[in-house]
Design a protein around this motif. Structure first.
Motif, PDB file in Angstrom:
ATOM      1  N   PHE A  92      19.428 -17.993 -13.160  1.00 60.56           N
ATOM      2  CA  PHE A  92      18.004 -18.258 -12.939  1.00 60.56           C
ATOM      3  C   PHE A  92      17.254 -16.946 -12.758  1.00 60.56           C
ATOM      4  O   PHE A  92      16.174 -16.743 -13.292  1.00 60.56           O
ATOM      5  CB  PHE A  92      17.806 -19.132 -11.703  1.00 60.56           C
ATOM      6  N   LEU A  93      17.862 -16.047 -11.990  1.00 59.76           N
ATOM      7  CA  LEU A  93      17.202 -14.782 -11.690  1.00 59.76           C
ATOM      8  C   LEU A  93      17.016 -13.942 -12.937  1.00 59.76           C
ATOM      9  O   LEU A  93      16.028 -13.224 -13.085  1.00 59.76           O
ATOM     10  CB  LEU A  93      18.045 -14.032 -10.669  1.00 59.76           C
ATOM     11  N   LEU A  94      17.945 -14.036 -13.850  1.00 63.16           N
ATOM     12  CA  LEU A  94      17.869 -13.198 -15.040  1.00 63.16           C
ATOM     13  C   LEU A  94      16.934 -13.770 -16.098  1.00 63.16           C
ATOM     14  O   LEU A  94      16.736 -13.139 -17.140  1.00 63.16           O
ATOM     15  CB  LEU A  94      19.278 -13.007 -15.626  1.00 63.16           C
ATOM     16  N   THR A  95      16.331 -14.939 -15.846  1.00 62.52           N
ATOM     17  CA  THR A  95      15.440 -15.486 -16.873  1.00 62.52           C
ATOM     18  C   THR A  95      14.173 -14.668 -16.976  1.00 62.52           C
ATOM     19  O   THR A  95      13.771 -14.270 -18.064  1.00 62.52           O
ATOM     20  CB  THR A  95      15.078 -16.956 -16.592  1.00 62.52           C
ATOM     21  N   ASN A  96      13.521 -14.384 -15.853  1.00 65.40           N
ATOM     22  CA  ASN A  96      12.314 -13.576 -15.940  1.00 65.40           C
ATOM     23  C   ASN A  96      12.579 -12.094 -15.770  1.00 65.40           C
ATOM     24  O   ASN A  96      11.732 -11.264 -16.049  1.00 65.40           O
ATOM     25  CB  ASN A  96      11.286 -14.033 -14.893  1.00 65.40           C
ATOM     26  N   HIS A  97      13.742 -11.768 -15.274  1.00 64.27           N
ATOM     27  CA  HIS A  97      14.057 -10.354 -15.055  1.00 64.27           C
ATOM     28  C   HIS A  97      14.236  -9.673 -16.405  1.00 64.27           C
ATOM     29  O   HIS A  97      15.015 -10.131 -17.233  1.00 64.27           O
ATOM     30  CB  HIS A  97      15.334 -10.249 -14.223  1.00 64.27           C
ATOM     31  N   PRO A  98      13.538  -8.589 -16.649  1.00 62.84           N
ATOM     32  CA  PRO A  98      13.600  -7.964 -17.970  1.00 62.84           C
ATOM     33  C   PRO A  98      14.904  -7.177 -18.136  1.00 62.84           C
ATOM     34  O   PRO A  98      15.464  -6.695 -17.156  1.00 62.84           O
ATOM     35  CB  PRO A  98      12.411  -7.003 -17.941  1.00 62.84           C
ATOM     36  N   LEU A  99      15.343  -7.039 -19.348  1.00 61.15           N
ATOM     37  CA  LEU A  99      16.551  -6.260 -19.587  1.00 61.15           C
ATOM     38  C   LEU A  99      16.171  -4.778 -19.638  1.00 61.15           C
ATOM     39  O   LEU A  99      16.232  -4.147 -20.684  1.00 61.15           O
ATOM     40  CB  LEU A  99      17.209  -6.707 -20.896  1.00 61.15           C
ATOM     41  N   ASP A 100      15.775  -4.262 -18.498  1.00 60.28           N
ATOM     42  CA  ASP A 100      15.282  -2.885 -18.410  1.00 60.28           C
ATOM     43  C   ASP A 100      16.363  -1.872 -18.091  1.00 60.28           C
ATOM     44  O   ASP A 100      16.068  -0.682 -18.008  1.00 60.28           O
ATOM     45  CB  ASP A 100      14.222  -2.799 -17.292  1.00 60.28           C
ATOM     46  N   CYS A 101      17.580  -2.342 -17.860  1.00 61.52           N
ATOM     47  CA  CYS A 101      18.632  -1.432 -17.408  1.00 61.52           C
ATOM     48  C   CYS A 101      18.626  -0.075 -18.103  1.00 61.52           C
ATOM     49  O   CYS A 101      18.795   0.949 -17.458  1.00 61.52           O
ATOM     50  CB  CYS A 101      20.012  -2.066 -17.565  1.00 61.52           C
ATOM     51  N   PRO A 102      18.468  -0.017 -19.403  1.00 57.21           N
ATOM     52  CA  PRO A 102      18.501   1.294 -20.055  1.00 57.21           C
ATOM     53  C   PRO A 102      17.427   2.257 -19.558  1.00 57.21           C
ATOM     54  O   PRO A 102      17.612   3.472 -19.631  1.00 57.21           O
ATOM     55  CB  PRO A 102      18.278   0.962 -21.536  1.00 57.21           C
ATOM     56  N   THR A 116      25.588  -9.640 -10.999  1.00 61.56           N
ATOM     57  CA  THR A 116      25.803 -10.238 -12.319  1.00 61.56           C
ATOM     58  C   THR A 116      27.234 -10.005 -12.774  1.00 61.56           C
ATOM     59  O   THR A 116      27.902 -10.897 -13.293  1.00 61.56           O
ATOM     60  CB  THR A 116      24.818  -9.636 -13.340  1.00 61.56           C
ATOM     61  N   VAL A 117      27.699  -8.794 -12.552  1.00 59.43           N
ATOM     62  CA  VAL A 117      29.067  -8.496 -12.956  1.00 59.43           C
ATOM     63  C   VAL A 117      30.055  -9.342 -12.165  1.00 59.43           C
ATOM     64  O   VAL A 117      31.025  -9.876 -12.701  1.00 59.43           O
ATOM     65  CB  VAL A 117      29.349  -6.994 -12.743  1.00 59.43           C
ATOM     66  N   ARG A 118      29.762  -9.501 -10.873  1.00 57.22           N
ATOM     67  CA  ARG A 118      30.712 -10.197 -10.012  1.00 57.22           C
ATOM     68  C   ARG A 118      30.623 -11.708 -10.124  1.00 57.22           C
ATOM     69  O   ARG A 118      31.610 -12.414 -10.095  1.00 57.22           O
ATOM     70  CB  ARG A 118      30.450  -9.795  -8.567  1.00 57.22           C
ATOM     71  N   TYR A 119      29.410 -12.220 -10.209  1.00 56.74           N
ATOM     72  CA  TYR A 119      29.249 -13.673 -10.088  1.00 56.74           C
ATOM     73  C   TYR A 119      28.562 -14.353 -11.251  1.00 56.74           C
ATOM     74  O   TYR A 119      28.436 -15.562 -11.266  1.00 56.74           O
ATOM     75  CB  TYR A 119      28.428 -14.006  -8.822  1.00 56.74           C
ATOM     76  N   GLY A 120      28.098 -13.590 -12.210  1.00 51.42           N
ATOM     77  CA  GLY A 120      27.201 -14.198 -13.200  1.00 51.42           C
ATOM     78  C   GLY A 120      27.879 -14.631 -14.482  1.00 51.42           C
ATOM     79  O   GLY A 120      29.074 -14.487 -14.678  1.00 51.42           O
ATOM     80  N   LEU A 121      27.036 -15.149 -15.369  1.00 49.37           N
ATOM     81  CA  LEU A 121      27.505 -15.548 -16.686  1.00 49.37           C
ATOM     82  C   LEU A 121      27.585 -14.307 -17.579  1.00 49.37           C
ATOM     83  O   LEU A 121      26.907 -13.315 -17.343  1.00 49.37           O
ATOM     84  CB  LEU A 121      26.512 -16.525 -17.314  1.00 49.37           C
ATOM     85  N   ALA A 122      28.390 -14.422 -18.588  1.00 54.47           N
ATOM     86  CA  ALA A 122      28.549 -13.281 -19.485  1.00 54.47           C
ATOM     87  C   ALA A 122      27.413 -13.196 -20.496  1.00 54.47           C
ATOM     88  O   ALA A 122      27.195 -12.169 -21.096  1.00 54.47           O
ATOM     89  CB  ALA A 122      29.884 -13.374 -20.209  1.00 54.47           C
ATOM     90  N   SER A 123      26.692 -14.304 -20.697  1.00 56.71           N
ATOM     91  CA  SER A 123      25.612 -14.250 -21.683  1.00 56.71           C
ATOM     92  C   SER A 123      24.449 -15.062 -21.154  1.00 56.71           C
ATOM     93  O   SER A 123      24.574 -15.823 -20.193  1.00 56.71           O
ATOM     94  CB  SER A 123      26.090 -14.814 -23.011  1.00 56.71           C
ATOM     95  N   SER A 124      23.309 -14.901 -21.800  1.00 56.29           N
ATOM     96  CA  SER A 124      22.094 -15.582 -21.345  1.00 56.29           C
ATOM     97  C   SER A 124      21.772 -16.758 -22.244  1.00 56.29           C
ATOM     98  O   SER A 124      21.908 -16.671 -23.469  1.00 56.29           O
ATOM     99  CB  SER A 124      20.930 -14.597 -21.350  1.00 56.29           C
ATOM    100  N   ARG A 125      21.324 -17.860 -21.635  1.00 48.54           N
ATOM    101  CA  ARG A 125      20.934 -19.039 -22.422  1.00 48.54           C
ATOM    102  C   ARG A 125      19.409 -19.144 -22.518  1.00 48.54           C
ATOM    103  O   ARG A 125      18.884 -20.079 -23.078  1.00 48.54           O
ATOM    104  CB  ARG A 125      21.506 -20.292 -21.761  1.00 48.54           C
ATOM    105  N   PHE A 126      18.712 -18.169 -21.959  1.00 42.87           N
ATOM    106  CA  PHE A 126      17.251 -18.233 -21.896  1.00 42.87           C
ATOM    107  C   PHE A 126      16.661 -17.718 -23.196  1.00 42.87           C
ATOM    108  O   PHE A 126      16.913 -16.579 -23.591  1.00 42.87           O
ATOM    109  CB  PHE A 126      16.793 -17.373 -20.713  1.00 42.87           C
ATOM    110  N   VAL A 127      15.922 -18.560 -23.892  1.00 46.12           N
ATOM    111  CA  VAL A 127      15.310 -18.106 -25.135  1.00 46.12           C
ATOM    112  C   VAL A 127      13.787 -18.209 -25.084  1.00 46.12           C
ATOM    113  O   VAL A 127      13.122 -18.044 -26.092  1.00 46.12           O
ATOM    114  CB  VAL A 127      15.837 -18.909 -26.354  1.00 46.12           C
ATOM    115  N   GLU A 128      13.258 -18.483 -23.902  1.00 46.91           N
ATOM    116  CA  GLU A 128      11.800 -18.644 -23.792  1.00 46.91           C
ATOM    117  C   GLU A 128      11.152 -17.273 -23.585  1.00 46.91           C
ATOM    118  O   GLU A 128      11.824 -16.250 -23.535  1.00 46.91           O
ATOM    119  CB  GLU A 128      11.464 -19.574 -22.619  1.00 46.91           C
TER     120      GLU A 128
END
Lengths: 716, 606
Positions: A92-102, A116-128
């Motif tokens: 849920f948190l990663l839906t609006n969170h931008p992929l700004d890591c770089p 995310t590394v410890r508890y999250g999914l490996a990929s995102s299902r959010f396409v909105e």
């Protein structure tokens, strides 16, 4: 209610104090339950839902951060349900969170990355489409990237509860909620930067660090902040021999993760273009560059000449409040043993001698440690404005009131921000602090009646306290300190007492005997030398002045032409100060961030400083003094700060602390004593520079980052 | 110092007298100031901050939470068109589209001449008169596109468009024979809101009995005996809730009537308050007697301004007649009561968020435990009940709990107001015994599905409840039976959908509501509702993917039971029920078109 309760977490039993939260009980077992919004020391929220755990016999998952451990409770943190819940929260948190890591400064030390590394999914299902808001500059130091914000509200709470500045808020609703600064789109605050470091992600970042580097590219050096007398530990992040940032995220030292604007951002003076980079000698009426050899020989020759012509006592030495203990110790040995002069002093901002005498002669009094002001239940502050001058003390006082229910009482010449936490603040007429303290002790004084009544009231409120922590500023000196100690320990009360001096080693300078009437450890000299002011009024008795790391021309407000009273003025400093401008020789010195050694904070705690960067063009004051001593014919046999420390530890009364303790960064308590009473120091020998959050004597003038702050402009 | 009108100054001074803490006056002050000045300017924020000893940031962050408070001016006539479920089912979208077309503006825009502005809003509590809208604070119900044009023309011409004066569907020439008028018995009496009418019809007799003939414990026992369960939605035993209030405490105690009625499909508290306000007042004071509280507040949603005015008049009458104030009926018992306006936030109907709002803050819910009965308003013990629940109390005390219980079914005592809306011939508000069968409500009382169509689905208790299908119409309408059927009685808002209804659109519109109203405090609700709303927008807009269908259910289940307050469940449960029970309709949208072409949704402008 029982004092302890036993709970079972992941099949392991643990006993914790009644009222403990499950998340804390788990920590005691070494079980880490993830959380964003829960933060020790701040109010509970239960908002992020990361810490959901399974509790036996309870149908819904519960947040471990708000659940109080009950006797017999059985908790599980690794069941499939819990694992799925955590995964979904991260998703849920990663839906609006931008992929700004770089491009995000937080990369590499980001709690969301870790989660995310410890508890999250490996990929995102959010396409909105994600909600996007452009970056905002709340202040030169605080940048806000709203899309990255996970709305944990740590920043809002730390600014409100821990700092009592309350400059951040939350606006709008739902997924459009956003952090708001208090002045339209800007922050008007103390610029402490606590919000930046407490932010788990890269939403709030440092303006001075932005886009500069990656955290793993830095070399980290733990040392002590070079500014005020609180002695906060700071971790300097260094890249290519340049300090890039400072924080205390590892929470070591006396300050936990607290740092003020100066601790966090006041390091850029080290690279100021105004730094002295070569020795200077006055020739043809002007200061001109010279080599080290030239300068040393020239100075030694001149000093020897003056000594020969006018005697040993014709030389005066002014020490520094910002040098290490080793340097102060070396300086007084140089003055007394090599030069043979008793005239050594420094700009004093606290009557430490008076404090030591007062505490030594009272059975109920002892030295207060920094932490005592966060833990004591009754607190008395006299003079000083800690919010400005000793921000860690202010922080500790606030936490004591907020979290321990402590009662704070204040006496001062004007109202200060800490009044908000105080049970009572009594405003004393300017200059009458000794009367006020006398009134507390004896019940009478020459103060106006309304003030006297308030003091009587305060005394009544303090009467029942079995113990008390007391801090006093430069307003209290001499006899007044004895009165204060007597009052604080009246009726068998135990009192812990601290004097508040301006700078990082104001205390160390006193402890190490850079004083005309005391040898190191407050051993009285047989023949006291002149005070600093007396040296400037010596009418020819002092012919040469050797000034280390201080600016008496400015701080004592000497009249123009002061220089003419001396034949020789030698200065060691980082910058061309007012004193240095009129000197005959100037040595470029290293800052505290460029040397090893120890410093003692105003509470008497010794901590190590470690060199973070190295400028080839400067030398430490330790080296300069040592070389000069050698050239003056006095071998001091102390080649390094380490050897100086060992001598201090063994020979200076009160400094017999463990070297190991100091080396690992423990704040080791010193215990100086004065067992006799003797000549008291003149009260006007002690005065504070009254620095603010944005000033810090000479160093502060060259801290461009801080000088550029709008708040710094206003307070000028 | 900003200059405010005398009227506003008087209002401010009066507001400040109502609360022990200044900050509580914040939201009412902002709303009343906005009514006068048109918007909340920076100057006004600074002024109000100064008066309430708040920082400007605190005022700014609080006001930005509430939908009705605005920083920019709107038109002289602000059109607020509801498109939530009951209105949507009866043409609300067409009303909005027509308004847009005629005015030439869109959502949250103002005409160039400053005369009109337009906003698509959430449920305004006019469901039995759907489709409906508000112009400023006036209601216009049973709209048609023609009527909307007429209203526009009249306003432009400075003529009276004749707003709807009372909730539609509450007054009928004759009550339906199945109705059992206990709390609606005074509806339709001349001047039913006046205290004279009230006193002529058993008014304040329950209070008298409670004060003079019963102990507080006995009052609580009577209410327990009545099996009265919370009528706001949760259905918790009212008597049991009251019994949680500690007997010995030095703290003051409070009674709060939750009049924030915002559950889509629900407009039953509104008629109770507008037509029988004294019944509510009496119920509140009896609650005070039962728990030892001497102060009460009616927290009423901001949109119900005219209803609040009626309540204020009734409160004044009660004070004048000695049923409020000091020494009620010579018994030495004091009770003070005030209204308090909200400003547009559904979450403030949640009891702890309501208290935060009443204290002048953003409407975030609180950590529970502790519960309001122990730590409530200003940290003091508080009884907080729905308007209908409290309105039921006088009759219970007058005629006995046993009698009241007998009207309903075991453990589900009494009668309740049902709001019947959607695709029925006779939408309206009906008082029926608990346990009344859903089928009979729709077919007999409601005149059956409209236009000769068949029922496809029914929402039994407001949009937060799972939908029931046509095969479940024989469910008795009480808390336990509806729960057994896999849903909830909730607020008693029965919304009927015919066979031509697109259930995907229903799911979409409901999620739009929750995404709009989510307070934002906790991750799963804030992000989950936002995600699902976007997904359902895309899906009904024709770009749905096959994997979206199980994902909708999965995301909803990831919210269920994991949120900070029941709002997350309220968003998740109906969505799960729709996608499970009407999966076929979702699959039918995969080809990019909605099979119910007549109800094509304009998915843009969200």
């Amino acid at each position: 209610m029982a004092d302890q309760v036993t709970v079972t977490i992941d099949e392991q039993k643990v006993s914790v104090g009644a009222g403990s939260l499950v998340i804390e009980a788990a920590k005691a077992l070494g079980i880490s339950i993830p959380s964003f919004c829960y933060y020790p020391g701040l109010s509970l929220q239960g908002a992020c839902r990361m810490c959901l755990v399974e509790v036996e016999k309870v149908p819904k998952l519960q947040t471990a951060c708000t659940l109080v451990a009950q006797e017999g409770m059985v908790v599980r943190t690794q069941t499939r349900q819990v694992v799925e819940a955590r995964k979904s929260m991260v998703e849920f948190l990663l839906t609006n969170h931008p992929l700004d890591c770089p491009v995000c400064d937080k990369g590499g030390e980001c709690e969301l990355q870790d989660m995310t590394v410890r508890y999250g999914l490996a990929s995102s299902r959010f396409v909105e489409e994600k909600i996007h808001i452009p970056e905002q500059k709340f202040s030169p130091l605080v940048y806000f990237d709203a899309p990255r914000c996970i709305l944990c509200f740590r920043c809002v709470r730390v600014c409100d509860e821990a700092m009592d500045v309350k400059a951040l808020g939350v606006g709008e609703r739902g997924a459009y909620s956003v952090i708001l600064p208090n002045q339209g789109e800007r922050l008007d605050c103390e610029e402490c930067g606590m919000c930046i470091d407490i932010c788990p992600v890269g939403a709030l970042t440092s303006g001075t660090y932005r886009y500069k580097t990656r955290p793993w590219e830095l070399r980290y050096v733990g040392t002590i902040c070079t500014h005020c007398g609180d002695g906060c530990k700071t971790t300097l992040g260094v890249r290519a021999d340049s300090i890039v940032r400072a924080n205390n995220r590892d929470r070591s030292g006396v300050n936990g993760e607290f740092l003020c604007a100066k601790g966090r951002f006041g390091f850029d003076f080290t690279e100021s273009k105004a730094r002295l980079r070569q020795p200077l000698i006055r020739r043809d009426g002007r200061l001109q560059p010279a080599s080290w050899e030239e300068a040393f020989e020239w100075v030694a020759a001149r000093l020897k000449g003056i000594r020969k012509e006018y005697g040993r006592e014709a030389i005066g030495v002014a020490g520094s409040s910002r040098n290490t203990n080793e340097e102060c110790y070396l300086l007084q040995r140089y003055a007394r043993q090599v030069l043979g002069t008793p005239h050594i002093d420094h700009v004093r901002s606290a009557d430490y001698g008076g404090l030591v005498a007062g505490v030594s002669q009272s059975a109920g009094a002892s030295f207060a440690r920094c932490a005592d002001f966060a833990e004591a239940r009754t607190l008395l502050l006299i003079g000083n404005d800690p919010t400005q001058q000793h921000p860690l003390l202010a922080y500790n006082l606030r936490q004591a009131v907020r979290r321990m229910g402590a009662r704070l009482f204040i006496l001062g010449f004007q109202e200060i921000k800490l009044k908000r936490q105080a049970r009572q603040m009594v405003v004393i007429p300017e200059g009458e602090m000794d009367q006020a303290i006398g009134h507390l002790l004896r019940g009478k004084s020459s103060l106006p009646r309304d003030v006297a009544t308030q003091l009587d009231d305060l005394k009544t409120q303090l009467a029942a306290a079995p113990e008390m922590a007391v801090a006093f500023g430069s307003e209290v000196t001499g006899e007044s300190i004895y009165d204060l100690v007597a009052f604080a320990t009246a009726g068998g009360r135990m009192a812990k007492i601290a004097a508040l001096g301006d700078y990082v080693n104001s205390r160390g300078a006193s402890d190490m005997g850079a004083l005309p009437e005391f040898l190191p450890g407050y051993v009285r000299t047989n023949e006291p030398g002149m005070t600093l002011r007396e040296m400037f009024r010596s009418r020819g008795k002092i012919r040469a002045l050797h000034v280390v790391g201080s600016d008496p021309a400015k701080e004592l407000r000497l009249p123009a032409g002061w220089r003419n009273a001396f034949e020789l003025v030698v200065v060691q400093d980082l910058f061309l100060t007012a004193t240095a401008q009129d000197a005959d020789a100037v040595f470029p010195a290293a800052s505290l961030y460029e040397k090893d050694g120890t410093v003692t904070n105003t509470y008497g705690e010794v901590q190590p400083v470690r060199r973070a960067i190295h400028h080839a063009s400067v030398r430490t004051d330790f080296d300069i003094i040592r070389i000069l001593a050698q050239l003056m014919g006095g071998e001091l046999k102390l080649r390094s700060p380490e050897s100086a420390w060992e001598e201090i530890r063994v020979t200076v009364p009160g400094y017999g602390v463990s070297t190991e303790g100091v080396l690992v960064g423990q704040a080791c308590k010193t215990t100086p004593k004065i067992s006799d009473s003797g000549r008291r120091i003149a009260a006007n020998g002690v005065f504070s520079a009254n620095d603010t959050l944005f000033t810090s004597g000479t160093l502060g003038e060259y801290c461009e980052i801080i000088q550029s702050l709008p708040e710094a402009q206003v307070s000028k | 110092m900003m200059q405010l009108s005398e009227k506003l100054e008087t209002k401010f001074a009066e507001l400040l007298r109502r609360y022990p803490r200044k900050r509580s006056a914040l939201i009412p002050m902002l709303l009343f100031a906005q009514d006068e000045t048109g918007q909340i300017s920076d100057e006004l924020i600074a002024e109000i901050a100064k008066r309430l000893d708040l920082r400007e940031l605190e005022v700014a962050e609080t006001l930005s939470y509430y939908s009705m408070l605005r920083r920019k001016p709107c038109g002289k006539y602000h059109f607020q068109v509801c498109t939530n479920i009951s209105c949507m089912l009866r043409g609300g979208n067409e009303i909005f589209e027509r308004a847009k077309k005629r005015l030439g503006i869109g959502h949250r825009q103002t005409t160039a001449d400053g005369l009109f502005s337009l906003e698509e809003v959430e449920c305004i509590g006019a469901c039995s008169g759907a489709p409906a809208m508000q112009v400023n604070y006036d209601y216009y119900e049973n709209l048609s596109t023609t009527r909307v044009e007429e209203i526009l023309d009249k306003l432009r011409a400075g003529k009276d468009p004749k707003p709807t004066k009372i909730t539609s569907g509450t007054l009928r020439p004759q009550r339906h024979p199945s109705e059992v008028p206990v709390i609606s018995r005074r509806f339709g009496l001349p001047n039913s809101a006046s205290i004279d009418t009230y006193l002529q019809n058993d008014g304040y007799k329950g209070l008298e009995k409670a004060l003079k003939q019963m102990t507080p414990e006995q009052v609580i026992e009577e209410v327990k005996r009545s099996a009265l369960r919370g009528r706001g939605g949760a259905g918790f035993s009212a008597g049991m809730k009251w019994s949680f209030v500690p007997k010995d405490t030095k703290k003051p105690k409070y009674v709060i009537a939750n009049a924030d009625e915002s559950e889509p499909g629900t407009c039953k508290d509104r008629p109770l308050m507008e037509m029988d306000p004294h019944q509510l007042i009496e119920g509140i004071v009896i609650a005070g007697v039962a728990v030892g509280a001497h102060q009460g507040y009616i927290y009423i949603r901001g949109e119900y301004r005219y209803v609040m005015n009626i309540l204020d008049r009734a409160v004044e009458e009660a004070y004048d007649h000695g049923y409020l104030g000091k020494n009620l009926m010579g018994t030495g018992f004091d009770f003070d009561l005030w209204t308090h306006t909200g400003a547009g936030a559904y979450e403030c109907g949640e009891e702890s968020a309501l208290m935060e709002s009443l204290e002048g803050k953003r409407g975030y819910p609180r950590i529970r435990p502790p519960f309001p009965a122990v730590v409530g308003l200003y940290g003091c013990p508080t009884v907080i009940n729905n308007v209908e629940t409290l309105s039921s109390v006088p009759a219970i005390i007058r005629q006995g709990g046993e009698w009241y219980a007998s009207l309903g079914t075991p453990k589900n005592g009494g009668t309740r107001m049902f709001v019947l809306s959607g695709h029925v011939n006779k939408p309206g508000v009906y008082e029926l015994p608990m346990g009344f069968p859903l089928r009979r409500l729709i077919e007999e009382v409601g005149g059956g599905c409209w236009k000769g169509r068949k029922v496809k689905a029914v929402i039994p208790g407001g949009s937060s409840t799972p939908v029931l299908t046509a095969s479940q119409l024989d469910t008795p309408l009480d808390f336990d039976s509806v729960a057994k059927a896999g849903s909830m009685l909730g607020s008693g808002a029965v919304v009927v959908m015919d066979e031509e209804t697109c259930m995907v659109e229903v799911a979409r519109r409901i999620m739009q509501f929750y995404a709009h109203e989510s307070c934002g405090w906790c991750i799963p609700c804030r992000e989950g509702t936002a995600w699902l709303k976007k997904m359902l927008d895309r899906f009904h807009g024709g770009l749905g993917r096959r994997e979206d269908i199980p994902l909708i259910g999965e995301l909803s289940r990831n919210m269920l039971g994991r949120t900070f307050c029941p709002f997350g469940d309220a968003a998740a449960m109906p969505t799960i029920s729709i996608v499970e029970k009407f999966r076929g309709e979702f699959e039918a949208h995969l080809n990019g078109r909605c099979p119910f072409v007549a109800r094509e949704l304009a998915a843009a402008n969200r």
